[in-house]
Scaffold this motif. Sequence first.
Motif, PDB file in Angstrom:
ATOM      1  N   LYS A 194       7.672  72.198  18.028  1.00  0.00           N
ATOM      2  CA  LYS A 194       6.400  72.246  18.749  1.00  0.00           C
ATOM      3  C   LYS A 194       5.852  70.859  19.090  1.00  0.00           C
ATOM      4  CE  LYS A 194       4.841  76.881  17.517  1.00  0.00           C
ATOM      5  NZ  LYS A 194       3.787  77.716  16.897  1.00  0.00           N
ATOM      6  N   THR A 217       2.482  77.303  24.259  1.00  0.00           N
ATOM      7  CA  THR A 217       3.363  76.449  23.461  1.00  0.00           C
ATOM      8  C   THR A 217       4.136  77.282  22.442  1.00  0.00           C
ATOM      9  OG1 THR A 217       1.866  74.550  23.716  1.00  0.00           O
ATOM     10  CG2 THR A 217       3.456  74.468  21.897  1.00  0.00           C
ATOM     11  N   TRP A 221       8.176  77.787  22.144  1.00  0.00           N
ATOM     12  CA  TRP A 221       8.916  77.606  20.893  1.00  0.00           C
ATOM     13  C   TRP A 221       9.778  78.824  20.615  1.00  0.00           C
ATOM     14  CZ3 TRP A 221       9.502  80.158  16.304  1.00  0.00           C
ATOM     15  CH2 TRP A 221      10.155  79.453  15.286  1.00  0.00           C
TER      16      TRP A 221
END
Length: 317
Positions: A194, A217, A221
């Motif tokens: 991340k 985000t 991931w």
Amino acid sequence: MKLRNLLGGAVLGVGALAALNTGLRYEGELESPLDGDDGVFRWRGMDVAYTEAGDPDDPDLLLLHGINAAGSSGEWRAVFDDLADEYHVVAPDFPGYGRSDRPPLRYSAALYEDFAHDFLAEFDEPAVVASSLSAAYAAAAVDGGDGDDGVTLSGFVAVCPTATAGPSPAKAWLRELLRAPLVGRALFNVITAKPSIRYFNADHGYDDPANPSAEWTDYEWRTTHVENARFAPASFVSGSLNSDIDLAAALADLDVPPTIVWGREATVSPLTDGRELADAADARLVVFDRARLLPHVEHPERFVETVEEALVAGATA
């Protein structure tokens, strides 16, 4: 005794690395990041996932995401719903990405050009909006409507298009390193941690580093930590997905007037590249201020207006 200790340490180290890799794998099922109906295009033994929305009787508009370590159709999340108001919008995940199958192939530009051709050919003169390398793949699928094997389009919008997004010539050793079952997975886990995702987004994806949400985000991931996630990005990072196409010539040969969209603050593919490409292709260039490689995410309303203007121009060409 020393050799035994060294061997024992090596075995423990390998075991620890394998356990770490396994622990970082995402075991859940990826949901579509777009609001629409999910479908599957069966291609060369692979299930290619796509999401569609809008009235099927409206003109077809295909959205082709950019190719990178965390690429997926979710790149179009900010404009998908609004475009579906006027078009039948279809956004696939390229093979090796997103919710599509990810067999451990040595992915190549030729493979993706073939996929773009075959997917576009499923539709009757669709319009295309393509990002970065996918613009080159789509252009390679088009012959302007004069040949038997090409695909005819009703409109073409390219976002920061390029035929080269990795080292040239390609570095096969780097691809094989990332494909390696133990070290390769560990390196890819570092690249797609991340903090790394946030760094790449802030460094060249977005002008406003606060633009990608924490939820997005997290999705990036997860999409990079499913089984076999590293194989397509291994080809991307090594330059194996660079296209041999003369992009300017291909755009100039289109039967519809192409529109190129570029972020003024882009650094990886600077605006000077966009101006040179637009001049060489005799294409319309639309520059978005306060944007980098993803103007469609940072300025969705203006981007939708730009697409609609481009497709109207294509329909009257």
